[in-house]
Design a protein around this motif. Structure first.
Motif, short mmCIF file in Angstrom:
data_model
loop_
_atom_site.label_atom_id
_atom_site.label_comp_id
_atom_site.label_asym_id
_atom_site.label_seq_id
_atom_site.Cartn_x
_atom_site.Cartn_y
_atom_site.Cartn_z
N VAL A 13 6.67 18.22 -11.70
CA VAL A 13 5.79 18.07 -12.88
C VAL A 13 4.39 17.92 -12.79
CG1 VAL A 13 7.82 16.96 -14.13
CG2 VAL A 13 6.53 15.52 -12.38
N LEU A 14 4.05 17.41 -11.36
CA LEU A 14 2.71 17.32 -11.31
C LEU A 14 2.05 18.50 -10.37
CD1 LEU A 14 2.13 13.51 -10.12
CD2 LEU A 14 1.42 14.64 -12.25
N GLU A 15 1.54 19.43 -10.93
CA GLU A 15 1.15 20.69 -10.28
C GLU A 15 -0.24 20.47 -9.45
OE1 GLU A 15 0.33 23.45 -13.56
OE2 GLU A 15 2.34 23.49 -14.28
N ASP A 16 -1.04 19.33 -10.06
CA ASP A 16 -2.20 19.22 -9.06
C ASP A 16 -1.94 17.90 -8.17
OD1 ASP A 16 -4.76 18.66 -8.16
OD2 ASP A 16 -5.82 18.46 -10.10
N PRO A 17 -1.98 18.13 -7.05
CA PRO A 17 -1.84 16.78 -6.03
C PRO A 17 -2.82 15.81 -6.11
CG PRO A 17 -1.59 18.73 -4.96
CD PRO A 17 -1.95 19.28 -6.12
N GLU A 18 -3.92 16.02 -6.60
CA GLU A 18 -5.06 15.30 -6.62
C GLU A 18 -4.85 14.34 -7.78
OE1 GLU A 18 -8.60 13.38 -5.58
OE2 GLU A 18 -7.34 15.22 -4.63
N VAL A 19 -4.02 14.47 -8.94
CA VAL A 19 -3.84 13.54 -9.97
C VAL A 19 -2.89 12.34 -9.36
CG1 VAL A 19 -2.59 13.28 -11.95
CG2 VAL A 19 -3.98 15.24 -11.71
N THR A 55 0.68 -1.38 -0.10
CA THR A 55 -0.25 -0.10 -0.04
C THR A 55 0.96 1.14 0.14
OG1 THR A 55 -1.89 -1.18 1.20
CG2 THR A 55 -1.99 1.46 1.38
N PHE A 56 0.58 2.44 -1.09
CA PHE A 56 1.32 3.46 -1.08
C PHE A 56 0.88 4.43 -0.50
CE2 PHE A 56 2.51 0.22 -4.11
CZ PHE A 56 3.92 0.25 -4.27
N SER A 57 1.53 5.48 0.28
CA SER A 57 0.92 6.62 1.01
C SER A 57 0.44 7.70 -0.14
CB SER A 57 1.78 7.24 1.81
OG SER A 57 1.52 8.60 2.29
N THR A 58 -0.68 8.09 0.06
CA THR A 58 -1.13 9.40 -0.51
C THR A 58 -1.55 10.78 0.05
OG1 THR A 58 -3.28 8.74 -0.36
CG2 THR A 58 -2.38 7.70 -2.27
N LEU A 59 -0.66 10.79 1.12
CA LEU A 59 -1.02 12.02 1.93
C LEU A 59 -0.04 13.09 1.42
CD1 LEU A 59 -0.57 10.44 5.65
CD2 LEU A 59 -2.72 10.89 4.67
N VAL A 60 1.06 12.82 0.90
CA VAL A 60 1.77 13.96 0.42
C VAL A 60 2.44 13.58 -1.09
CG1 VAL A 60 2.18 15.26 2.52
CG2 VAL A 60 3.86 13.21 1.49
N VAL A 61 2.64 14.59 -1.89
CA VAL A 61 3.06 14.07 -3.31
C VAL A 61 4.74 14.20 -2.86
CG1 VAL A 61 3.57 14.89 -5.70
CG2 VAL A 61 1.36 14.95 -4.39
N LEU A 111 -1.75 10.08 -15.49
CA LEU A 111 -0.39 10.57 -15.58
C LEU A 111 0.32 11.13 -16.54
CD1 LEU A 111 1.05 8.12 -12.85
CD2 LEU A 111 0.19 10.52 -12.34
N ALA A 112 -0.25 10.32 -18.03
CA ALA A 112 0.47 10.39 -19.11
C ALA A 112 0.12 12.07 -19.84
CB ALA A 112 0.00 9.57 -20.11
N GLY A 113 -1.04 12.56 -19.37
CA GLY A 113 -1.28 13.83 -19.50
C GLY A 113 -0.19 14.84 -18.99
N HIS A 114 0.33 14.66 -17.96
CA HIS A 114 1.49 15.28 -17.17
C HIS A 114 2.88 14.95 -17.43
CE1 HIS A 114 -1.84 17.06 -14.78
NE2 HIS A 114 -2.47 15.91 -14.91
N SER A 115 3.00 14.25 -18.53
CA SER A 115 4.30 13.72 -19.04
C SER A 115 4.92 12.95 -18.10
CB SER A 115 5.16 14.88 -19.23
OG SER A 115 4.76 15.67 -20.48
N VAL A 116 4.40 12.03 -17.19
CA VAL A 116 4.68 10.98 -15.96
C VAL A 116 4.20 9.90 -16.32
CG1 VAL A 116 4.75 10.44 -13.70
CG2 VAL A 116 4.97 12.97 -14.20
N LEU A 117 4.77 8.76 -16.21
CA LEU A 117 4.56 7.38 -16.45
C LEU A 117 4.86 6.69 -14.96
CD1 LEU A 117 4.99 6.12 -19.92
CD2 LEU A 117 2.91 6.77 -18.95
#
Length: 415
Positions: free
Chosen positions: A210-216, A197-203, A318-324
């Protein structure tokens, strides 16, 4: 500076009063600003605020200060030469359009830049060209960005190099760059059969660039966290071994009754029935025993296939933010920065191209991200023909094409 007007002063980091350095005879501007037209609104807003707060500040903008009828490069070289400092508003649009003018004839004003303090502002994450990667930058998202910029403008040129408090080295982004390897929560104490299980509390910090929106990020990782661990008792080694040994003994024991009964005089039909039962139950019990002992191996493969598909779903976001995202085990993730625009256009050349691109992301983006993270492409030797869209290794459409060819499907031809 004594006697300076209050409007021309600006507070420093420690509360001291600083003034904008006066222009020398050879200078017309305190600041030359270079930016992409896409970022014009943000840049004009920043310049308007600076000029309103510091009326003595003179800023050179190309649309109002370039000499009409002259070559753009000549205008830029002259204005840089007449400015105290150079401000670059960095974004991918800037790198692809505005800065290409500087690359076109760097010798024309390279010496000017060497003598001028260059202050890049990272407005949006971008792939910084190699000839800019040695520079340091201010982050537009920093809460103290404006104060840091004003302090730099108020610092004489010969002191800028020795005042690095507001700056930090840039880590240039390029397509294929590994950003982060993320371990799951309590990875060291997790049993081998449990899905991490991976934490989603903080980016994580490397992804904030590269991810401006933490919700993504939260939604993408949340998709992977939806994979359930097994509830069967076979997840415990002791249970598997005990049950496997029991089945082996039962299979061996199934041989004994026919041997004992075979010594007694029985009708032929009864002998045939015993032999048939023995032939059926003995191999069946042996197969069940081996299957029980190998349960974890089969579970891991099946669970990994499920995880790979979930990672593909996350990569659609994630691909829309140039991240995979890539995943090789049940408790570790790789994040890479990769530009997919050119590869996507290759898919769009086919009918239902958008659907094909999404399906390719679902099926192959996980393994592709892992190859990028390790900078190793096992299929690279099989590539022949046109150069792909990736400087190092295979681009995504090349990777998909090779995978489809191995499976007997039709490949995608990168252009």
């Amino acid at each position: 500076m004594p006697g300076a007007a209050p409007m021309d002063s600006c507070p420093g980091e420690e509360g001291e009063a600083l003034t904008i350095p006066p222009l020398r005879l050879s200078e017309k501007f305190h600041l030359f600003v270079s930016y992409s037209s896409v970022d014009a609104t943000w840049t004009h807003g920043l310049i308007s605020r600076l000029e309103a707060d510091h009326m003595g500040l003179r800023v050179c903008l190309h649309e109002r200060d370039f000499t009409p009828g002259r070559n753009v490069l000549e205008n830029m070289a002259e204005c840089i030469h007449q400015s105290q400092k150079v401000l670059l508003v960095l974004s991918q649009d800037f790198v692809q359009s505005r800065w290409c003018l500087l690359e076109a004839d760097l010798s024309l004003f390279g010496s000017c830049l060497e003598r001028k303090p260059v202050v890049p502002i990272l407005l949006r994450p971008c792939r910084v060209p190699l000839h800019l990667s040695h520079l340091t930058y201010l982050e537009a998202t920093d809460s103290r960005f404006y104060n840091k910029l004003v302090q730099l403008l108020c610092t004489p040129n010969h002191q800028v190099a020795s005042s690095p408090r507001a700056l930090r080295p840039t880590s240039p982004l390029y397509s294929g760059k590994p950003l982060l390897t993320l371990n799951c929560i309590n990875r060291d104490s997790l049993p081998s059969w449990r899905v991490g299980t991976f934490s989603t509390l903080v980016v994580p910090d490397p992804l904030k660039e590269v991810l401006e929106d933490p919700e993504v990020y939260r939604r993408a990782v949340g998709i992977l966290n939806g994979v359930q661990s097994p509830r069967s008792c076979l997840r415990y080694v002791g249970c598997r071994v005990t049950l496997g040994i029991l089945l082996i003994f039962l299979s061996m024991g199934s041989i004994i009754p026919p041997l004992i009964l075979g010594l007694r005089p029985n009708p032929p039909a009864q002998h045939l029935l015993l032999i048939a039962a023995n032939i059926f139950f003995c191999p069946l019990l042996l197969v069940l025993a081996v299957s029980t002992l190998c349960w974890f191996r089969r579970f891991s493969k099946r669970k990994m296939r499920e995880v790979v598909l979930r990672v593909g779903e996350a990569n659609l976001l994630l691909a829309g933010h140039s991240v995979l995202m890539g995943c090789e085990t049940l408790n570790k993730l790789h994040f890479v920065y990769v530009l997919l625009g050119d590869c996507r256009r290759v898919f769009l050349q086919a009918s239902d191209g958008e659907a094909l691109f999404r399906e390719a992301l679902l099926q192959f983006s996980c393994s592709y991200a892992c190859c990028l993270a390790h900078a190793h492409f096992p299929l690279c030797k099989d590539v022949a023909g046109a150069r792909g869209h990736q400087e190092l290794g295979l681009c995504f459409c090349q990777f998909v094409s090779l995978q489809l060819k191995r499976r007997g499907g039709l490949g995608v031809n990168p252009v």
